[in-house]
Write a protein that holds these residues in place. Structure first.
Motif, PDB file in Angstrom:
ATOM      1  N   TYR A 257     -43.736  24.290 -35.174  1.00 37.50           N
ATOM      2  CA  TYR A 257     -44.832  24.548 -36.110  1.00 37.50           C
ATOM      3  C   TYR A 257     -44.445  24.133 -37.528  1.00 37.50           C
ATOM      4  CZ  TYR A 257     -48.143  27.179 -38.988  1.00 37.50           C
ATOM      5  OH  TYR A 257     -49.078  27.544 -39.926  1.00 37.50           O
ATOM      6  N   HIS A 258     -43.278  24.527 -37.988  1.00 32.87           N
ATOM      7  CA  HIS A 258     -42.868  24.206 -39.353  1.00 32.87           C
ATOM      8  C   HIS A 258     -42.570  22.724 -39.523  1.00 32.87           C
ATOM      9  CE1 HIS A 258     -42.321  28.604 -39.506  1.00 32.87           C
ATOM     10  NE2 HIS A 258     -42.513  28.462 -40.793  1.00 32.87           N
ATOM     11  N   LEU A 259     -41.992  22.103 -38.520  1.00 37.86           N
ATOM     12  CA  LEU A 259     -41.737  20.675 -38.614  1.00 37.86           C
ATOM     13  C   LEU A 259     -43.028  19.883 -38.729  1.00 37.86           C
ATOM     14  CD1 LEU A 259     -38.861  20.236 -35.969  1.00 37.86           C
ATOM     15  CD2 LEU A 259     -38.664  20.298 -38.468  1.00 37.86           C
ATOM     16  N   VAL A 260     -44.001  20.203 -37.901  1.00 35.17           N
ATOM     17  CA  VAL A 260     -45.263  19.456 -37.891  1.00 35.17           C
ATOM     18  C   VAL A 260     -46.070  19.750 -39.153  1.00 35.17           C
ATOM     19  CG1 VAL A 260     -47.455  19.192 -36.687  1.00 35.17           C
ATOM     20  CG2 VAL A 260     -45.337  19.314 -35.386  1.00 35.17           C
ATOM     21  N   ARG A 261     -46.082  20.993 -39.601  1.00 33.66           N
ATOM     22  CA  ARG A 261     -46.837  21.325 -40.816  1.00 33.66           C
ATOM     23  C   ARG A 261     -46.312  20.580 -42.029  1.00 33.66           C
ATOM     24  NH1 ARG A 261     -46.383  27.306 -42.897  1.00 33.66           N
ATOM     25  NH2 ARG A 261     -44.491  26.430 -43.827  1.00 33.66           N
ATOM     26  N   ASN A 262     -45.013  20.584 -42.207  1.00 29.30           N
ATOM     27  CA  ASN A 262     -44.432  19.864 -43.335  1.00 29.30           C
ATOM     28  C   ASN A 262     -44.642  18.357 -43.195  1.00 29.30           C
ATOM     29  OD1 ASN A 262     -43.330  22.098 -44.826  1.00 29.30           O
ATOM     30  ND2 ASN A 262     -41.741  22.280 -43.281  1.00 29.30           N
ATOM     31  N   ALA A 263     -44.592  17.848 -41.974  1.00 28.35           N
ATOM     32  CA  ALA A 263     -44.820  16.419 -41.762  1.00 28.35           C
ATOM     33  C   ALA A 263     -46.241  16.018 -42.160  1.00 28.35           C
ATOM     34  CB  ALA A 263     -44.558  16.055 -40.303  1.00 28.35           C
ATOM     35  N   ALA A 264     -47.219  16.884 -41.858  1.00 27.23           N
ATOM     36  CA  ALA A 264     -48.606  16.573 -42.210  1.00 27.23           C
ATOM     37  C   ALA A 264     -48.796  16.483 -43.726  1.00 27.23           C
ATOM     38  CB  ALA A 264     -49.537  17.636 -41.626  1.00 27.23           C
ATOM     39  N   ILE A 265     -48.143  17.362 -44.470  1.00 25.46           N
ATOM     40  CA  ILE A 265     -48.267  17.330 -45.934  1.00 25.46           C
ATOM     41  C   ILE A 265     -47.478  16.157 -46.515  1.00 25.46           C
ATOM     42  CG2 ILE A 265     -47.937  18.653 -48.055  1.00 25.46           C
ATOM     43  CD1 ILE A 265     -48.121  21.189 -46.443  1.00 25.46           C
ATOM     44  N   ILE A 266     -46.297  15.877 -45.968  1.00 28.23           N
ATOM     45  CA  ILE A 266     -45.484  14.764 -46.469  1.00 28.23           C
ATOM     46  C   ILE A 266     -46.195  13.434 -46.252  1.00 28.23           C
ATOM     47  CG2 ILE A 266     -43.341  13.488 -46.056  1.00 28.23           C
ATOM     48  CD1 ILE A 266     -41.970  16.173 -45.539  1.00 28.23           C
ATOM     49  N   MET A 267     -46.875  13.271 -45.131  1.00 29.83           N
ATOM     50  CA  MET A 267     -47.625  12.035 -44.894  1.00 29.83           C
ATOM     51  C   MET A 267     -48.707  11.848 -45.942  1.00 29.83           C
ATOM     52  SD  MET A 267     -46.211  10.465 -42.422  1.00 29.83           S
ATOM     53  CE  MET A 267     -47.467   9.219 -42.087  1.00 29.83           C
ATOM     54  N   ARG A 268     -49.337  12.920 -46.376  1.00 29.85           N
ATOM     55  CA  ARG A 268     -50.336  12.825 -47.434  1.00 29.85           C
ATOM     56  C   ARG A 268     -49.704  12.460 -48.773  1.00 29.85           C
ATOM     57  NH1 ARG A 268     -52.873  15.693 -43.671  1.00 29.85           N
ATOM     58  NH2 ARG A 268     -55.149  15.766 -43.738  1.00 29.85           N
ATOM     59  N   ALA A 269     -48.495  12.982 -49.008  1.00 34.59           N
ATOM     60  CA  ALA A 269     -47.814  12.664 -50.262  1.00 34.59           C
ATOM     61  C   ALA A 269     -47.320  11.217 -50.278  1.00 34.59           C
ATOM     62  CB  ALA A 269     -46.658  13.631 -50.478  1.00 34.59           C
ATOM     63  N   LEU A 270     -46.860  10.702 -49.126  1.00 37.10           N
ATOM     64  CA  LEU A 270     -46.332   9.343 -49.080  1.00 37.10           C
ATOM     65  C   LEU A 270     -47.427   8.279 -49.037  1.00 37.10           C
ATOM     66  CD1 LEU A 270     -43.368   9.803 -46.557  1.00 37.10           C
ATOM     67  CD2 LEU A 270     -43.251   9.651 -49.047  1.00 37.10           C
ATOM     68  N   TYR A 271     -48.529   8.608 -48.358  1.00 31.61           N
ATOM     69  CA  TYR A 271     -49.620   7.629 -48.203  1.00 31.61           C
ATOM     70  C   TYR A 271     -50.934   8.249 -48.681  1.00 31.61           C
ATOM     71  CZ  TYR A 271     -46.049   5.690 -45.125  1.00 31.61           C
ATOM     72  OH  TYR A 271     -44.867   5.214 -44.603  1.00 31.61           O
ATOM     73  N   PRO A 272     -51.070   8.456 -49.997  1.00 34.31           N
ATOM     74  CA  PRO A 272     -52.268   9.150 -50.495  1.00 34.31           C
ATOM     75  C   PRO A 272     -53.561   8.368 -50.309  1.00 34.31           C
ATOM     76  CG  PRO A 272     -50.968   8.280 -52.311  1.00 34.31           C
ATOM     77  CD  PRO A 272     -50.151   8.083 -51.078  1.00 34.31           C
ATOM     78  N   ASP A 273     -53.474   7.038 -50.167  1.00 31.05           N
ATOM     79  CA  ASP A 273     -54.678   6.211 -50.047  1.00 31.05           C
ATOM     80  C   ASP A 273     -54.870   5.668 -48.640  1.00 31.05           C
ATOM     81  OD1 ASP A 273     -55.152   6.498 -52.820  1.00 31.05           O
ATOM     82  OD2 ASP A 273     -53.710   4.885 -53.249  1.00 31.05           O
ATOM     83  N   SER A 274     -54.191   6.249 -47.669  1.00 31.19           N
ATOM     84  CA  SER A 274     -54.288   5.760 -46.296  1.00 31.19           C
ATOM     85  C   SER A 274     -54.552   6.919 -45.337  1.00 31.19           C
ATOM     86  CB  SER A 274     -52.994   5.033 -45.909  1.00 31.19           C
ATOM     87  OG  SER A 274     -53.049   4.584 -44.573  1.00 31.19           O
TER      88      SER A 274
END
Length: 353
Positions: A257-274
């Protein structure tokens, strides 16, 4: 509706015909409500029965009893919020109950999740004291101290969940005025959600996991120093099984749960326009929400595993409930077997209040 905001990351939830998000929408619109409804139907009776046993059947409350009772309270509080989430997902992700209830549901889920982690950690601490410090254990953590520990857990998890209320929004889709009760991890601006998620992961998961591993290792080392206690049906072996069950619970439910939750937010931070790149992590988090909801059904069984007195009362109460179903073949079989045992041993079964 003054707090309503348009969040670009929620475009997939606004456009329900988007083929690029077909897997995520399939989970959100069909799998999640069916899963949550099944968990509610199975978990609520189990937890209500557990609460009834705690309040009316158990005569003597130990440290474990107090901790398991609070764990059951946390499960029951979240189960009572599940119908609102089921309605939201069945209603095509259309939230009609206003921002206060949206905030309450999201905050309750977050608070329940971490209170469950802390109470499971406290149970492992109780087992550690019983193995490593059996003589000093009542002094270190008596029933009064256990009660204060439970109050502290509720206060800490509430304080840890307060930021969720600030980050919960009612989003309005620009095309059809469709309103959505958003999760904080789906916000397009990650300047608040990412540090908060990492902080909760460290305080609410990593530290408890380290504590449980330490308790388990110390308990194993102590048992190896006492070769005379390795009886397969001994008390110490039961305590070690509890420790192993806690580790399995963390590995299967809390860690992904914690791995996937943080991954979802990090993907938004790394690719804000995608937004297309967010799909896999969002889908994984939705599936992980299904898996973690099973915790409310597992904990009553975990409670039976921890406490012998609770297990005995839980078993007897379930047997009595089955016998009261007149058309059940299993009820007739249990009744016939129970009568035979009573005649042989001269004992009576536990009857409900």
């Amino acid at each position: 509706m003054g707090n309503a905001q348009v969040q670009p990351p929620e475009t997939a939830f606004c456009n329900l015909n988007d083929r690029d998000q077909e897997g995520l929408l399939l989970v959100q619109l069909y799998l999640l409500p069916a899963w949550f409804l099944s968990v509610f139907i199975l978990g609520l009776p189990l937890n209500l029965l557990s609460l009834w046993i705690f309040l009316y059947r158990l005569k003597r409350w130990t440290r474990s009893t107090i901790l398991i009772f609070n764990l059951t309270l946390a499960d029951t509080s979240w189960l009572l919020a599940l119908p609102f989430l089921v309605k939201f997902h069945l209603n095509q992700l259309y939230w009609t109950s206003g921002l206060p209830l949206c905030t309450a549901v999201r905050l309750l889920y977050h608070n329940y999740f971490y209170s469950s982690i802390f109470f499971v950690t406290s149970i492992s601490l109780d087992r550690y004291l019983a193995i490593v410090h059996p003589l000093r254990s009542p002094t270190i953590l008596g029933r009064r101290h256990t009660f204060l520990l439970c109050v502290l857990v509720w206060l800490v998890t509430l304080a840890l969940s307060i930021p969720v209320a600030d980050m919960t929004l009612i989003q309005t889709c620009p095309s059809n005025n469709h309103t959505i009760c958003t999760l904080y991890l789906l916000l397009d601006v990650t300047s608040e959600s990412l540090p908060y998620s990492l902080f909760c992961s460290i305080i609410g998961f990593f530290f408890p996991l380290v504590s449980i591993c330490y308790c388990c290792l110390c308990s194993v080392r102590e048992l190896r120093r006492r070769p005379g206690l390795h009886h397969p049906h001994g008390k110490w072996q039961r305590l070690m099984r509890v420790m192993r069950a806690v580790l399995v619970l963390f590995a299967l439910l809390y860690l992904p749960y914690h791995l996937v939750r943080n991954a979802a937010i990090i993907m938004r931070a790394l690719y804000p326009d995608s937004p297309a790149s967010w799909g896999p992590s969002d889908l994984a988090f939705s599936l992980e929400m299904c898996l973690c909801s099973l915790n409310t059904c597992i904990n009553p069984l975990f409670s039976c595993f921890v406490g012998r007195q609770f297990r005995r009362e839980f078993h007897d109460s379930v047997v009595v409930l089955i016998r009261r179903c007149p058309r059940s073949k299993l009820a007739a079989l249990l009744k016939r077997e129970g009568t035979t045992v009573q005649q042989r041993q001269g004992v009576t079964t536990v009857s409900p209040l």
